[in-house]
Motif scaffolding. Structure first.
Motif, PDB file in Angstrom:
ATOM      1  N   ALA A   1      10.327  14.472  21.155  1.00 31.72           N
ATOM      2  CA  ALA A   1      11.054  15.892  20.602  1.00 31.72           C
ATOM      3  C   ALA A   1      10.234  16.512  22.020  1.00 31.72           C
ATOM      4  O   ALA A   1      10.858  17.632  22.080  1.00 31.72           O
ATOM      5  N   THR A   2       9.088  16.090  22.752  1.00 25.53           N
ATOM      6  CA  THR A   2       8.598  17.127  23.688  1.00 25.53           C
ATOM      7  C   THR A   2       8.892  16.444  24.991  1.00 25.53           C
ATOM      8  O   THR A   2       9.880  17.941  25.333  1.00 25.53           O
ATOM      9  N   PHE A   3       9.764  15.412  25.150  1.00 27.64           N
ATOM     10  CA  PHE A   3      11.034  15.226  26.013  1.00 27.64           C
ATOM     11  C   PHE A   3      12.282  15.975  26.450  1.00 27.64           C
ATOM     12  O   PHE A   3      12.862  17.415  27.128  1.00 27.64           O
ATOM     13  N   VAL A   4      12.759  15.746  24.621  1.00 22.12           N
ATOM     14  CA  VAL A   4      14.088  16.672  24.680  1.00 22.12           C
ATOM     15  C   VAL A   4      13.806  18.362  24.463  1.00 22.12           C
ATOM     16  O   VAL A   4      15.220  18.933  25.171  1.00 22.12           O
ATOM     17  N   GLY A   5      12.764  19.074  24.391  1.00 24.00           N
ATOM     18  CA  GLY A   5      12.121  20.251  24.564  1.00 24.00           C
ATOM     19  C   GLY A   5      12.353  20.834  26.208  1.00 24.00           C
ATOM     20  O   GLY A   5      13.509  21.803  26.358  1.00 24.00           O
ATOM     21  N   PHE A   6      11.809  20.284  26.729  1.00 20.46           N
ATOM     22  CA  PHE A   6      11.480  20.045  28.166  1.00 20.46           C
ATOM     23  C   PHE A   6      12.997  19.947  28.816  1.00 20.46           C
ATOM     24  O   PHE A   6      13.382  20.446  29.690  1.00 20.46           O
ATOM     25  N   ILE A   7      13.797  18.850  28.438  1.00 14.69           N
ATOM     26  CA  ILE A   7      15.244  18.880  29.148  1.00 14.69           C
ATOM     27  C   ILE A   7      16.048  19.709  28.953  1.00 14.69           C
ATOM     28  O   ILE A   7      16.640  20.116  29.884  1.00 14.69           O
ATOM     29  N   LEU A   8      16.450  20.707  27.469  1.00 14.85           N
ATOM     30  CA  LEU A   8      16.958  21.340  27.489  1.00 14.85           C
ATOM     31  C   LEU A   8      16.950  22.297  27.401  1.00 14.85           C
ATOM     32  O   LEU A   8      18.032  23.071  28.330  1.00 14.85           O
ATOM     33  N   GLY A   9      15.637  22.568  28.117  1.00 14.60           N
ATOM     34  CA  GLY A   9      15.546  23.845  28.338  1.00 14.60           C
ATOM     35  C   GLY A   9      15.799  24.057  29.910  1.00 14.60           C
ATOM     36  O   GLY A   9      16.022  25.627  30.575  1.00 14.60           O
ATOM     37  N   SER A  10      15.437  22.948  30.471  1.00 14.49           N
ATOM     38  CA  SER A  10      15.503  22.976  31.689  1.00 14.49           C
ATOM     39  C   SER A  10      16.896  23.288  32.397  1.00 14.49           C
ATOM     40  O   SER A  10      17.619  23.844  33.026  1.00 14.49           O
ATOM     41  N   GLN A  11      17.383  22.294  31.896  1.00 10.53           N
ATOM     42  CA  GLN A  11      19.271  22.171  31.852  1.00 10.53           C
ATOM     43  C   GLN A  11      20.256  22.999  30.981  1.00 10.53           C
ATOM     44  O   GLN A  11      20.728  23.818  32.153  1.00 10.53           O
TER      45      GLN A  11
ATOM     46  N   SER B   1       3.611  12.084   7.263  1.00 11.88           N
ATOM     47  CA  SER B   1       2.743  11.505   8.042  1.00 11.88           C
ATOM     48  C   SER B   1       2.803  13.508   8.368  1.00 11.88           C
ATOM     49  O   SER B   1       1.748  13.568   8.208  1.00 11.88           O
ATOM     50  N   GLY B   2       3.382  14.474   7.279  1.00  7.87           N
ATOM     51  CA  GLY B   2       3.007  16.030   8.210  1.00  7.87           C
ATOM     52  C   GLY B   2       3.287  16.360   9.112  1.00  7.87           C
ATOM     53  O   GLY B   2       2.698  17.620   9.761  1.00  7.87           O
ATOM     54  N   GLY B   3       4.029  15.499  10.153  1.00  9.13           N
ATOM     55  CA  GLY B   3       4.205  15.933  11.373  1.00  9.13           C
ATOM     56  C   GLY B   3       5.892  16.972  11.860  1.00  9.13           C
ATOM     57  O   GLY B   3       5.509  17.333  12.777  1.00  9.13           O
ATOM     58  N   ILE B   4       6.002  17.151  10.747  1.00  7.12           N
ATOM     59  CA  ILE B   4       7.583  17.423  10.526  1.00  7.12           C
ATOM     60  C   ILE B   4       6.488  19.543  11.665  1.00  7.12           C
ATOM     61  O   ILE B   4       8.044  19.962  12.204  1.00  7.12           O
TER      62      ILE B   4
ATOM     63  N   PHE C   1       6.504  22.474  16.130  1.00  5.79           N
ATOM     64  CA  PHE C   1       6.807  23.403  17.772  1.00  5.79           C
ATOM     65  C   PHE C   1       6.465  23.192  19.077  1.00  5.79           C
ATOM     66  O   PHE C   1       6.982  23.672  19.695  1.00  5.79           O
ATOM     67  N   LEU C   2       6.373  21.279  19.065  1.00  3.13           N
ATOM     68  CA  LEU C   2       6.946  20.652  20.081  1.00  3.13           C
ATOM     69  C   LEU C   2       8.238  21.529  20.980  1.00  3.13           C
ATOM     70  O   LEU C   2       8.637  21.470  22.248  1.00  3.13           O
ATOM     71  N   ILE C   3       9.217  21.187  19.898  1.00  2.09           N
ATOM     72  CA  ILE C   3      10.588  20.947  20.447  1.00  2.09           C
ATOM     73  C   ILE C   3      10.839  22.646  21.142  1.00  2.09           C
ATOM     74  O   ILE C   3      11.396  22.458  22.103  1.00  2.09           O
ATOM     75  N   PHE C   4       9.920  24.000  20.777  1.00  2.89           N
ATOM     76  CA  PHE C   4      10.302  25.299  20.323  1.00  2.89           C
ATOM     77  C   PHE C   4      10.256  25.384  22.024  1.00  2.89           C
ATOM     78  O   PHE C   4       9.920  26.371  22.516  1.00  2.89           O
ATOM     79  N   THR C   5       8.387  25.078  21.470  1.00  3.71           N
ATOM     80  CA  THR C   5       7.413  25.844  22.756  1.00  3.71           C
ATOM     81  C   THR C   5       7.859  24.741  24.279  1.00  3.71           C
ATOM     82  O   THR C   5       7.462  25.710  24.803  1.00  3.71           O
ATOM     83  N   SER C   6       8.137  23.542  24.172  1.00  6.60           N
ATOM     84  CA  SER C   6       9.086  22.577  26.323  1.00  6.60           C
ATOM     85  C   SER C   6       9.568  23.104  25.860  1.00  6.60           C
ATOM     86  O   SER C   6      10.374  23.452  26.962  1.00  6.60           O
ATOM     87  N   PHE C   7      10.661  23.702  25.306  1.00  8.05           N
ATOM     88  CA  PHE C   7      11.835  24.080  25.734  1.00  8.05           C
ATOM     89  C   PHE C   7      11.563  25.567  25.904  1.00  8.05           C
ATOM     90  O   PHE C   7      12.575  25.372  26.712  1.00  8.05           O
ATOM     91  N   THR C   8      11.427  26.069  25.680  1.00 10.28           N
ATOM     92  CA  THR C   8      10.706  27.868  26.207  1.00 10.28           C
ATOM     93  C   THR C   8      10.239  26.835  27.822  1.00 10.28           C
ATOM     94  O   THR C   8      10.829  28.554  28.743  1.00 10.28           O
ATOM     95  N   LEU C   9       9.164  26.429  27.471  1.00 17.18           N
ATOM     96  CA  LEU C   9       8.419  26.374  29.026  1.00 17.18           C
ATOM     97  C   LEU C   9       9.472  25.502  30.063  1.00 17.18           C
ATOM     98  O   LEU C   9       9.396  26.088  31.311  1.00 17.18           O
ATOM     99  N   GLY C  10       9.880  25.074  29.413  1.00 19.91           N
ATOM    100  CA  GLY C  10      11.329  24.026  30.055  1.00 19.91           C
ATOM    101  C   GLY C  10      12.266  25.078  30.924  1.00 19.91           C
ATOM    102  O   GLY C  10      11.961  25.342  32.208  1.00 19.91           O
ATOM    103  N   PHE C  11      12.379  25.714  29.922  1.00 23.66           N
ATOM    104  CA  PHE C  11      13.223  27.027  30.568  1.00 23.66           C
ATOM    105  C   PHE C  11      12.813  28.150  31.902  1.00 23.66           C
ATOM    106  O   PHE C  11      13.213  28.391  32.904  1.00 23.66           O
ATOM    107  N   PHE C  12      11.455  28.294  31.147  1.00 24.80           N
ATOM    108  CA  PHE C  12      10.888  29.609  31.982  1.00 24.80           C
ATOM    109  C   PHE C  12      10.303  28.675  33.466  1.00 24.80           C
ATOM    110  O   PHE C  12      10.177  29.324  34.639  1.00 24.80           O
ATOM    111  N   ALA C  13       9.955  27.247  33.317  1.00 24.14           N
ATOM    112  CA  ALA C  13       9.107  26.507  34.561  1.00 24.14           C
ATOM    113  C   ALA C  13      10.473  26.417  35.640  1.00 24.14           C
ATOM    114  O   ALA C  13      10.209  26.476  36.296  1.00 24.14           O
ATOM    115  N   SER C  14      11.428  26.120  35.028  1.00 21.04           N
ATOM    116  CA  SER C  14      12.847  25.942  36.260  1.00 21.04           C
ATOM    117  C   SER C  14      13.066  27.113  36.600  1.00 21.04           C
ATOM    118  O   SER C  14      13.347  26.987  37.881  1.00 21.04           O
TER     119      SER C  14
END
Length: 531
Positions: A375-385, A249-252, A257-270
């Motif tokens: 990917a988005t869900f895991v990124g946010f959760i891992l960053g905040s946790q 699908s060409g989605g990798i 992108f979704l994992i790393f950006t949501s991880f960073t946002l989850g960390f800083f937003a929390s």
């Protein structure tokens, strides 16, 4: 002389009055012209190719309300507890892991069952069972077991909801439809939270969900019996083929992108929320959230998906670089930070659903959507946790710590930007003017007989003489058979390039559609698949 001067002055005064009168007449004309231009602009930006029927829009609105009620029940009961029972941190984590895995693989269920009607409503009614039991009983083990069951079924409802949206939309209107329905969901959920807190009861939430599901079932009966889409082979289900589908699908690059950006946002937003989330922050995030939705929809549906991704990387990257300024008061600009985080988080969430639809075919909507949401869900959760588990707010008063954190975060964003550059934007340059590239369309049966054809050039210009449809259908069927024989491949032809035109093939169960175009656009393939 005096009389002549007076007459002349009177004449000049009269001319000035006439000129002024004419100018006054021109003002309404200018206003009308401005109104016309404004209307054209807003029509082009917001209403262009918004081709959902009234029936489809009402149905999706009802389903978004159902999902909002189910998800708010799930999240509040797990995070805030139910009755006198409060879930431990370990149980919360375990339930959310089960929810995430169910989201990731729940798409397999929806792809297999996509041809059945009322699937969304059936899954919704299944969620009512654990919801009712969790509210009714006080036995701890029963509540825990049904909380896990609710996590699984809620994940399937979430996947089914996005699958329904993606099935009814295309590249031209997908972002606006997604943002509209998420807004409906937010307005549905907004009054529920304070009422739950005030009444300290979830019973009426179940009643509301039941009423919405019954109404949705009743309204859905107006639809035709069978879902639109390609035939899905159950034997193609396997983990290997699942991940092959994602790779093809060409989605990798988008997943990274979704994992790393949501991880960073989850960390800083929390961090920002824990540092200060008072009236100023609440008002700021609410205003930014409301204003961001239409802006994001317009950006994604007019300038492309990849451009929106770069905007997110820029916003998050700026904060990573300047996170340590001012050093002494890292949260002095907390409301502004929260505004940036809200805008970026909303864009990531909307982009997740939109890209999943862009990169998937009708028969693979569920699986692609599942992995993207995961990917988005895991990124946010891992960053905040990570932030909650290993760092405290006091650490952000340490100058050296903040600088190290800012440098590390900047490095992550730089790596993501580099990886993201390999992503292919499905929203191509000429997507919005796709009609200009249409030439002819043929619908051909498996035995080579022409069932339907249309010449778009005749519709647009009244020109061009089309060849015999039987000749074309027979020739295309023969061309397909010859090329398969020569190449000794079981795969069907997808695109043939001939001079200044390209021929796109799409295969159904009993027919194939063949579209002659001047340019092979992703949106044309998507429309052909939905034909």
């Amino acid at each position: 002389m005096k009389r002549e001067a007076e007459a002349k002055a009177s004449e000049i005064g009269t001319k000035e009055k006439i000129v002024q009168f004419i100018k006054n007449l021109e003002i309404p004309k200018k206003t009308e012209k401005l109104k016309k231009k404004s209307k054209e602009f807003f029509t082009k930006v917001f209403a262009r190719d918004f081709k959902l029927t009234k029936h489809q829009l009402i149905e999706l609105t009802i389903k978004s309300a159902i999902l909002g009620v189910i998800m708010i029940f799930f999240l509040l009961t797990i995070l805030a507890g139910i009755g006198e029972y409060q879930f431990s941190y370990e149980l919360e984590t375990s339930i959310f892991i089960v929810f995430g895995v169910s989201v990731m693989f729940g798409g397999i269920v929806t792809d297999v069952l996509m041809k059945f009607n009322y699937l969304y409503e059936i899954l919704g009614f299944f969620t009512l069972i654990p919801m009712f039991i969790m509210v009714s009983v006080t036995i701890e083990i029963v509540i825990i077991v049904f909380a896990f069951i609710l996590a699984i079924v809620s994940a399937w409802v979430l996947i089914m909801f996005f699958t329904e949206i993606l099935r009814l939309t295309d590249l031209l209107n997908r972002a606006r439809v997604v943002t509209l329905l998420l807004s409906v969901m937010a307005f549905m959920v907004a009054p529920i939270i304070p009422i739950i807190i005030f009444t300290e009861s979830y019973t009426w939430v179940i009643i509301v969900a039941t009423c919405l599901l019954i109404f949705s079932l009743y309204y859905h009966r107006k639809q035709s019996g069978e879902k639109q889409g390609e035939y899905f082979h159950v034997e193609s289900l396997s983990l290997v083929k699942y991940f092959q589908l994602i790779r093809k699908s060409g989605g990798i690059p988008y997943l990274l992108f979704l994992i790393f950006t949501s991880f960073t946002l989850g960390f800083f937003a929390s961090s920002a929320i824990e540092a200060s989330f008072k009236t100023t922050e609440i008002i700021t995030t609410s205003i930014v959230g409301v204003l961001s939705v239409p802006i994001i929809a317009v950006l994604l549906d007019n300038i492309g998906r990849k451009t929106a991704g770069y905007i997110i990387l820029f916003l998050v990257g700026v904060f990573c670089i300047f996170f340590d300024y001012p050093v002494g008061t890292p949260f002095a600009l907390n409301p502004f930070r929260m505004a940036v985080y809200v805008f970026s988080a909303l864009m990531i969430l909307i982009l997740t659903g939109v890209i999943a639809g862009d990169l998937s075919a009708i028969y693979s909507r569920g699986r692609i959507t599942g992995i993207f949401l995961f990917a988005t869900f895991v990124g946010f959760i891992l960053g905040s946790q990570l932030r909650v588990t290993y760092f405290s707010v006091d650490d952000f008063g340490n100058q050296d710590f903040i600088r190290q954190l800012a440098d590390l975060s900047t490095l992550i964003i730089f790596i993501v930007t580099f990886l993201f550059s390999a992503a292919k934007d499905p929203f191509e340059d000429d997507t919005t003017i796709w009609r200009e590239f249409l030439i002819r369309l043929y619908l051909i049966s498996d035995n080579g007989l022409s069932m339907y054809n249309i010449d778009f050039r005749k519709i647009q210009d009244g020109e061009a003489v089309s060849p015999s449809e039987d000749l074309v259908s027979g020739g295309l069927t023969g061309l397909q058979a010859i090329l398969k024989e020569i190449s000794m491949s079981e795969q069907n032809i997808e695109v043939v390039k001939h001079g200044d035109m390209q021929i796109i093939f799409h295969y159904g169960e009993f027919t194939k559609a063949v579209l002659f175009v001047k340019k092979d656009l992703k949106v044309l393939r998507e429309k052909l698949a939905n034909f």
